[in-house]
Motif scaffolding. Structure first.
Motif, PDB file in Angstrom:
ATOM      1  N   TYR A   1       5.707 -26.755  44.065  1.00  0.00           N
ATOM      2  CA  TYR A   1       5.207 -26.597  42.697  1.00  0.00           C
ATOM      3  C   TYR A   1       6.293 -26.121  41.739  1.00  0.00           C
ATOM      4  O   TYR A   1       5.986 -25.626  40.658  1.00  0.00           O
ATOM      5  CB  TYR A   1       3.998 -25.655  42.689  1.00  0.00           C
ATOM      6  N   GLN A   2       7.551 -26.298  42.144  1.00  0.00           N
ATOM      7  CA  GLN A   2       8.684 -25.937  41.292  1.00  0.00           C
ATOM      8  C   GLN A   2       8.574 -24.493  40.815  1.00  0.00           C
ATOM      9  O   GLN A   2       8.829 -24.180  39.642  1.00  0.00           O
ATOM     10  CB  GLN A   2       8.773 -26.883  40.087  1.00  0.00           C
ATOM     11  N   ALA A   3       8.172 -23.598  41.712  1.00  0.00           N
ATOM     12  CA  ALA A   3       7.996 -22.192  41.354  1.00  0.00           C
ATOM     13  C   ALA A   3       9.300 -21.583  40.859  1.00  0.00           C
ATOM     14  O   ALA A   3      10.382 -21.931  41.342  1.00  0.00           O
ATOM     15  CB  ALA A   3       7.486 -21.400  42.558  1.00  0.00           C
ATOM     16  N   LEU A   4       9.177 -20.676  39.925  1.00  0.00           N
ATOM     17  CA  LEU A   4      10.354 -19.930  39.484  1.00  0.00           C
ATOM     18  C   LEU A   4      10.950 -19.159  40.646  1.00  0.00           C
ATOM     19  O   LEU A   4      12.173 -19.103  40.803  1.00  0.00           O
ATOM     20  CB  LEU A   4       9.969 -18.953  38.366  1.00  0.00           C
TER      21      LEU A   4
ATOM     22  N   ALA B   1      13.688 -26.212  51.354  1.00  0.00           N
ATOM     23  CA  ALA B   1      12.749 -26.616  50.307  1.00  0.00           C
ATOM     24  C   ALA B   1      13.017 -25.863  49.006  1.00  0.00           C
ATOM     25  O   ALA B   1      12.986 -26.451  47.914  1.00  0.00           O
ATOM     26  CB  ALA B   1      11.313 -26.371  50.776  1.00  0.00           C
ATOM     27  N   MET B   2      13.295 -24.564  49.113  1.00  0.00           N
ATOM     28  CA  MET B   2      13.574 -23.769  47.918  1.00  0.00           C
ATOM     29  C   MET B   2      14.876 -24.202  47.257  1.00  0.00           C
ATOM     30  O   MET B   2      14.973 -24.255  46.028  1.00  0.00           O
ATOM     31  CB  MET B   2      13.612 -22.286  48.275  1.00  0.00           C
ATOM     32  N   ALA B   3      15.878 -24.525  48.054  1.00  0.00           N
ATOM     33  CA  ALA B   3      17.151 -24.984  47.494  1.00  0.00           C
ATOM     34  C   ALA B   3      16.962 -26.278  46.714  1.00  0.00           C
ATOM     35  O   ALA B   3      17.527 -26.460  45.630  1.00  0.00           O
ATOM     36  CB  ALA B   3      18.171 -25.167  48.611  1.00  0.00           C
ATOM     37  N   GLN B   4      16.159 -27.173  47.245  1.00  0.00           N
ATOM     38  CA  GLN B   4      15.949 -28.465  46.595  1.00  0.00           C
ATOM     39  C   GLN B   4      15.177 -28.327  45.285  1.00  0.00           C
ATOM     40  O   GLN B   4      15.385 -29.093  44.347  1.00  0.00           O
ATOM     41  CB  GLN B   4      15.223 -29.413  47.557  1.00  0.00           C
ATOM     42  N   SER B   5      14.282 -27.339  45.198  1.00  0.00           N
ATOM     43  CA  SER B   5      13.457 -27.160  44.002  1.00  0.00           C
ATOM     44  C   SER B   5      14.091 -26.228  42.976  1.00  0.00           C
ATOM     45  O   SER B   5      13.631 -26.161  41.837  1.00  0.00           O
ATOM     46  CB  SER B   5      12.088 -26.605  44.385  1.00  0.00           C
ATOM     47  N   GLY B   6      15.130 -25.493  43.397  1.00  0.00           N
ATOM     48  CA  GLY B   6      15.731 -24.511  42.513  1.00  0.00           C
ATOM     49  C   GLY B   6      14.955 -23.213  42.442  1.00  0.00           C
ATOM     50  O   GLY B   6      15.212 -22.371  41.572  1.00  0.00           O
ATOM     51  N   THR B   7      14.011 -23.015  43.334  1.00  0.00           N
ATOM     52  CA  THR B   7      13.215 -21.785  43.380  1.00  0.00           C
ATOM     53  C   THR B   7      14.080 -20.620  43.855  1.00  0.00           C
ATOM     54  O   THR B   7      14.769 -20.724  44.868  1.00  0.00           O
ATOM     55  CB  THR B   7      12.010 -21.974  44.326  1.00  0.00           C
TER      56      THR B   7
ATOM     57  N   GLY C   1      22.386 -22.592  49.722  1.00  0.00           N
ATOM     58  CA  GLY C   1      22.652 -22.372  48.309  1.00  0.00           C
ATOM     59  C   GLY C   1      21.459 -21.905  47.494  1.00  0.00           C
ATOM     60  O   GLY C   1      21.379 -22.188  46.298  1.00  0.00           O
ATOM     61  N   VAL C   2      20.531 -21.196  48.135  1.00  0.00           N
ATOM     62  CA  VAL C   2      19.386 -20.651  47.400  1.00  0.00           C
ATOM     63  C   VAL C   2      19.862 -19.441  46.591  1.00  0.00           C
ATOM     64  O   VAL C   2      20.527 -18.554  47.118  1.00  0.00           O
ATOM     65  CB  VAL C   2      18.265 -20.223  48.366  1.00  0.00           C
ATOM     66  N   LYS C   3      19.534 -19.409  45.325  1.00  0.00           N
ATOM     67  CA  LYS C   3      19.888 -18.261  44.496  1.00  0.00           C
ATOM     68  C   LYS C   3      19.067 -17.052  44.936  1.00  0.00           C
ATOM     69  O   LYS C   3      17.857 -17.162  45.127  1.00  0.00           O
ATOM     70  CB  LYS C   3      19.647 -18.567  43.023  1.00  0.00           C
TER      71      LYS C   3
ATOM     72  N   ALA D   1      17.442 -13.429  36.012  1.00  0.00           N
ATOM     73  CA  ALA D   1      17.049 -14.140  34.789  1.00  0.00           C
ATOM     74  C   ALA D   1      16.457 -15.502  35.136  1.00  0.00           C
ATOM     75  O   ALA D   1      15.422 -15.911  34.576  1.00  0.00           O
ATOM     76  CB  ALA D   1      18.256 -14.295  33.870  1.00  0.00           C
ATOM     77  N   THR D   2      17.075 -16.210  36.055  1.00  0.00           N
ATOM     78  CA  THR D   2      16.565 -17.520  36.465  1.00  0.00           C
ATOM     79  C   THR D   2      15.183 -17.388  37.085  1.00  0.00           C
ATOM     80  O   THR D   2      14.309 -18.234  36.861  1.00  0.00           O
ATOM     81  CB  THR D   2      17.531 -18.185  37.459  1.00  0.00           C
ATOM     82  N   ALA D   3      14.957 -16.320  37.843  1.00  0.00           N
ATOM     83  CA  ALA D   3      13.656 -16.085  38.474  1.00  0.00           C
ATOM     84  C   ALA D   3      12.555 -15.831  37.456  1.00  0.00           C
ATOM     85  O   ALA D   3      11.370 -15.916  37.792  1.00  0.00           O
ATOM     86  CB  ALA D   3      13.746 -14.905  39.452  1.00  0.00           C
ATOM     87  N   LEU D   4      12.926 -15.522  36.221  1.00  0.00           N
ATOM     88  CA  LEU D   4      11.945 -15.320  35.161  1.00  0.00           C
ATOM     89  C   LEU D   4      11.924 -16.473  34.166  1.00  0.00           C
ATOM     90  O   LEU D   4      11.253 -16.391  33.126  1.00  0.00           O
ATOM     91  CB  LEU D   4      12.232 -14.007  34.422  1.00  0.00           C
ATOM     92  N   GLY D   5      12.673 -17.525  34.447  1.00  0.00           N
ATOM     93  CA  GLY D   5      12.742 -18.640  33.515  1.00  0.00           C
ATOM     94  C   GLY D   5      13.552 -18.322  32.278  1.00  0.00           C
ATOM     95  O   GLY D   5      13.408 -18.965  31.239  1.00  0.00           O
TER      96      GLY D   5
END
Length: 401
Positions: free
Chosen positions: A252-255, A270-276, A303-305, A349-353
């Motif tokens: 669901y492209q979660a933040l 999965a998280m790396a691919q979605s940018g979560t 490479g997951v942030k 910051a990315t985790a909050l959009g």
């Protein structure tokens, strides 16, 4: 009006690394960074104000991207129980845990909740925090969730901090819905979320995906409604068991997906691919005396942030210092000080959009920064507690607390 800030060293945290500029200068205008670089390359111009920072180390303002700051009551008694061997699950089954905080929060007035949350939030601000996320989730009824979310909005209006408000109605099963979890999810989806979103009280939607909370299928129903309402999602996942909630969040492209002690390498992919973003919460890990570490190698490999947050809450992480969480992330999760600082700046910051506007010191971004009287950036993760000498600037203006 242009303002010049100079005679400092800067860890810009661009691209999630220190990205150091020695003998640096910053130019701000109307709350934004207009220029940053070596002082010797400062463009010619006139400035309305000039500030000397006396050799301080400047970092972005810290961002606490996962807190539950608004709640009623106190659960220090449960802390004593756990120290005597009672598990978190046993306490919850006996009516404690989140349920006890729900009772206290429902009974508290809006003014009482604001006053107590304000004091907790001030502790974070004094630690260098300039942005924070605050979740609801201790009301579990439309009236009480609305009350909490109104307090969250008011905190952002009355204190010098940027506040993101997250609706966590799917946090636990309220007593009036005992053994009727699907009915409660219906209530969240059909009544609570649409009403609260319509009132402008919600910036994102969260849920607790765990065997003692809600199943992946139930969470997915909440996510679908959030998506229809145009709201981003986040998820408490894999804290106590592996339900692959983090993979669900990624779909669901979660933040962000948060906690993650029991996540698998497949979840990390999965998280790396979605940018979560993976939000790790060392305070809860420490407070609950957990032993299952988040899969740091898998997160790095793919490479997951990785962000770090206080998880400030009354039951599992009564942490009032985000800097302390930096040290815990290093000592407990084996992160480097650089990774930890990125975790409370750029990646938070990315985790909050908010990654396009906050989290690093770059032209065009909001002028939120802290000038620390320290020897090197690693000191922020090194010192345990205390009030480090600092100067906090938010939207280009000095903050006084």
């Amino acid at each position: 009006m242009k303002t010049l800030w100079q005679h400092c060293n800067v860890a810009t945290m661009a691209n999630g690394t220190y990205s150091i500029i020695e003998d640096a200068a910053l130019v701000t205008r109307d709350g934004y960074i207009e220029w940053i670089g070596p002082r010797q390359q400062l463009p010619a111009g006139e400035y309305g104000q000039t500030h000397g920072l006396e050799g301080a180390w400047v970092t972005p303002g810290l961002i606490d991207c996962h807190t539950h700051t608004v709640f009623g009551g106190n659960r220090s008694g449960e802390f004593e129980q756990r120290l005597q061997g009672v598990s978190y699950a046993e306490i919850a089954a006996a009516g404690g845990g989140i349920a006890s905080t729900v009772r206290a929060t429902r009974a508290a007035s809006e003014e009482e909740l604001f006053a107590s949350a304000r004091q907790r939030l001030i502790c974070l601000l004094r630690d260098g925090v300039t942005s924070v996320e605050i979740k609801s989730g201790y009301g579990l009824s439309l009236e009480s969730e609305r009350k909490i979310l109104r307090v969250i909005r008011r905190l952002g209006q009355e204190l010098p901090v940027t506040v993101r408000s997250t609706c966590l109605a799917a946090h636990a099963l309220p007593p009036e819905y005992k053994d009727r979890a699907d009915d409660y999810i219906d209530h969240i989806c059909n009544e609570m979320l649409p009403a609260l979103a319509d009132e402008g009280l919600v910036d994102a939607v969260d849920a607790f995906c765990e065997y003692l909370a809600f199943s992946p299928a139930q969470v997915e129903r909440v996510f679908k409604v959030a998506q229809q309402l145009g709201l981003p999602v986040k998820l408490h996942a894999e804290q106590l068991s592996s339900l692959h909630g983090s993979s669900l969040a990624a779909r669901y492209q979660a933040l962000s997906a948060d906690h993650l002690e029991f996540m698998t390498e497949e979840d990390a992919i999965a998280m790396a691919q979605s940018g979560t973003v993976a939000v790790l919460l060392p305070g809860a890990f420490y407070f609950l005396r957990e032993t299952q570490l988040p899969p740091m190698e898998a997160l790095r490999k793919h490479g997951v942030k990785i962000a770090i947050a206080s998880d400030l809450n009354p039951g599992t992480s009564p942490g009032l210092s985000l800097r302390l969480m930096l040290n815990m992330a290093c000592t407990l999760f084996r992160m480097t000080p650089e990774e930890a600082l990125a975790g409370v700046t750029q990646h938070a910051a990315t985790a909050l959009g908010m990654g396009e506007t906050h989290g690093s010191l770059e032209p065009g971004k909001v002028a939120d920064f802290v000038a620390w009287n320290i020897d090197r950036p690693a000191d922020l993760a090194y010192w345990l507690g205390g009030d480090l000498d600092k100067r906090v600037v938010r939207n280009g203006v000095d903050v006084a607390l």
